[in-house]
Write a protein that holds these residues in place. Structure first.
Motif, short mmCIF file in Angstrom:
data_model
loop_
_atom_site.label_atom_id
_atom_site.label_comp_id
_atom_site.label_asym_id
_atom_site.label_seq_id
_atom_site.Cartn_x
_atom_site.Cartn_y
_atom_site.Cartn_z
N MET A 185 -44.07 16.00 14.41
CA MET A 185 -44.63 17.32 14.12
C MET A 185 -46.08 17.14 13.70
O MET A 185 -46.37 16.28 12.86
N ILE A 202 -46.53 23.56 11.26
CA ILE A 202 -46.41 22.92 12.58
C ILE A 202 -47.23 23.67 13.61
O ILE A 202 -47.14 24.89 13.74
N MET A 216 -45.30 20.03 18.54
CA MET A 216 -44.13 19.19 18.39
C MET A 216 -43.98 18.34 19.64
O MET A 216 -44.09 18.86 20.76
#
Length: 71
Positions: free
Chosen positions: A23, A62, A65
């Motif tokens: 992440m 985030i 990813m």
């Protein structure tokens, strides 16, 4: 930062294979690395409504990813 819905969509494309997930925040800095027997199942769990404060804070940061499938 991507929206939670955009990240959920991205995670829906993850394989159900073992691997490592990474992440990253908006500056492309790694903020978390994890491992999973089933990448899709594990990473999807970050987007359920039953999360502790630490996890909610992590998810809010985030932007990207990524995953690496392992044997």
């Amino acid at each position: 930062m991507k929206t939670s819905d955009a990240l959920k969509q991205q995670v829906s494309q993850f394989p159900s294979s073992p691997g490592v997930y990474v992440m990253k925040d908006e500056a492309q800095r790694v903020i978390y690395v994890g491992k999973a027997k089933d990448l899709k199942k594990r990473v999807s769990s970050y987007f359920t409504s039953r999360r502790d404060l630490k996890t909610r804070m992590l998810v809010s940061k985030i932007s990207v990813m990524e995953f690496i499938v392992t044997g």
